[in-house]
Design a protein around this motif. Sequence first.
Motif, short mmCIF file in Angstrom:
data_model
loop_
_atom_site.label_atom_id
_atom_site.label_comp_id
_atom_site.label_asym_id
_atom_site.label_seq_id
_atom_site.Cartn_x
_atom_site.Cartn_y
_atom_site.Cartn_z
N ARG A 8 0.79 -1.21 0.00
CA ARG A 8 0.00 0.00 0.00
C ARG A 8 0.84 1.28 0.00
NH1 ARG A 8 -4.88 -1.79 4.09
NH2 ARG A 8 -5.80 -3.29 2.68
N ILE A 9 2.12 1.18 0.21
CA ILE A 9 2.90 2.41 0.23
C ILE A 9 3.39 2.79 -1.15
CG2 ILE A 9 3.69 1.94 2.58
CD1 ILE A 9 6.44 1.28 1.42
N TRP A 10 3.12 1.97 -2.17
CA TRP A 10 3.58 2.29 -3.53
C TRP A 10 2.61 1.74 -4.55
CZ3 TRP A 10 7.91 4.75 -5.58
CH2 TRP A 10 8.01 4.65 -6.97
N PRO A 11 2.10 2.56 -5.46
CA PRO A 11 2.23 4.00 -5.46
C PRO A 11 1.09 4.69 -4.73
CG PRO A 11 1.30 3.27 -7.51
CD PRO A 11 1.54 2.03 -6.68
N GLY A 12 0.08 3.92 -4.28
CA GLY A 12 -1.05 4.49 -3.57
C GLY A 12 -1.55 3.53 -2.52
N PRO A 13 -2.51 3.94 -1.69
CA PRO A 13 -2.89 3.18 -0.51
C PRO A 13 -3.42 1.78 -0.75
CG PRO A 13 -4.47 4.93 -0.92
CD PRO A 13 -3.28 5.16 -1.82
N GLY A 155 6.86 -7.88 -7.56
CA GLY A 155 7.60 -8.48 -8.66
C GLY A 155 9.05 -8.05 -8.72
N SER A 156 9.94 -9.01 -8.76
CA SER A 156 11.38 -8.71 -8.78
C SER A 156 11.88 -8.35 -10.17
CB SER A 156 12.17 -9.93 -8.27
OG SER A 156 11.97 -11.05 -9.12
N GLU A 205 -2.13 -2.75 -12.32
CA GLU A 205 -2.92 -1.71 -12.97
C GLU A 205 -3.50 -2.15 -14.31
OE1 GLU A 205 1.46 -0.59 -13.72
OE2 GLU A 205 0.24 -1.47 -12.14
N GLU A 206 -2.97 -3.23 -14.87
CA GLU A 206 -3.53 -3.77 -16.10
C GLU A 206 -4.82 -4.55 -15.83
OE1 GLU A 206 -0.72 -5.51 -18.94
OE2 GLU A 206 0.89 -4.68 -17.70
N TRP A 207 -4.98 -5.00 -14.59
CA TRP A 207 -6.24 -5.61 -14.18
C TRP A 207 -7.28 -4.53 -13.96
CZ3 TRP A 207 -9.54 -9.32 -13.86
CH2 TRP A 207 -9.14 -10.66 -13.92
N ARG A 208 -6.89 -3.48 -13.27
CA ARG A 208 -7.82 -2.39 -12.99
C ARG A 208 -7.16 -1.06 -13.32
NH1 ARG A 208 -11.98 -2.45 -9.64
NH2 ARG A 208 -12.25 -0.41 -10.56
N PRO A 209 -7.22 -0.61 -14.57
CA PRO A 209 -6.56 0.65 -14.95
C PRO A 209 -7.01 1.84 -14.12
CG PRO A 209 -7.26 -0.58 -16.89
CD PRO A 209 -7.86 -1.27 -15.70
N ASP A 210 -8.24 1.82 -13.62
CA ASP A 210 -8.75 2.96 -12.85
C ASP A 210 -8.14 3.05 -11.46
OD1 ASP A 210 -10.36 0.51 -12.64
OD2 ASP A 210 -11.51 1.63 -11.14
N ASP A 215 -0.08 9.76 -10.22
CA ASP A 215 1.19 10.35 -10.64
C ASP A 215 1.85 9.58 -11.77
OD1 ASP A 215 2.08 8.08 -9.39
OD2 ASP A 215 3.07 9.11 -7.73
N GLY A 216 1.21 8.54 -12.25
CA GLY A 216 1.72 7.82 -13.41
C GLY A 216 2.71 6.72 -13.09
N HIS A 217 3.08 6.51 -11.81
CA HIS A 217 3.99 5.44 -11.47
C HIS A 217 3.34 4.08 -11.73
CE1 HIS A 217 6.24 8.47 -9.00
NE2 HIS A 217 7.24 7.78 -9.50
N LYS A 218 4.15 3.11 -12.10
CA LYS A 218 3.67 1.75 -12.28
C LYS A 218 3.83 0.98 -10.98
CE LYS A 218 4.56 1.38 -17.25
NZ LYS A 218 3.13 1.22 -17.59
#
Length: 229
Positions: A8-13, A155-156, A205-210, A215-218
Amino acid sequence: MRGSRSGRIWPGPRVLTGRSSGAPSVTWPPRGGIRQFLDIGTGIPTAGNTHEVAQSVAPESRVVYVDYDPVVLAHARALLDSSEAGATEYIDADLRDTGTILGQAGKLLDFTRPVAVTLLGILHAIPDSDDPHAIVARLMAAVPPGSYLAISHLGSDLFDKERLESIKKAFGGKMQQQLTWRSREEVARFFEGTDLVEPGLVRLEEWRPDTAANDGHKSPGWAAVARKR
């Protein structure tokens, strides 16, 4: 579980764990006829808890939450606010104690009928020495064909070495335990004996783009939902 909400600390909660409202790991199974959920590594209750999302689709859904963090236990009452038609339960147990989890969950869930097992943002808290693949195999062996498995995992192999090290340092400074980052191939092994639901094993984010960060971080994690054969 302590440390299970690390994502939850990257990139959002709630991005890495996939626990945002309407997450596919919760909405997909009830729309496919699943009415039972075993949510392991629950974390502190917030908006869009598993039973809230599942019961919004199917009010009769039954949900068993599992965590061993005392902070989560203190907030567990919020997880037991079920719809009248459904039911919820909370188990205070470590993911590694599959016997206790399955034994207690069986008091509410019918393991002769399909169950959705969710392991969101928790398996990277289990070191290789504890054989997390065997843990998942034991859980999935207890549920019948047609059950679902949902996983999100750090993911490493999603960033170059320099970027990955900076992210690991950010995580490490906030966690009480060591995290194990795994490659896509290693994460894929958790899904042996299942068929992946589209879009397969992809960045969260490919599962849930929304749910991607503004800030655009992956996200640094893989995610997938699969159906047991």
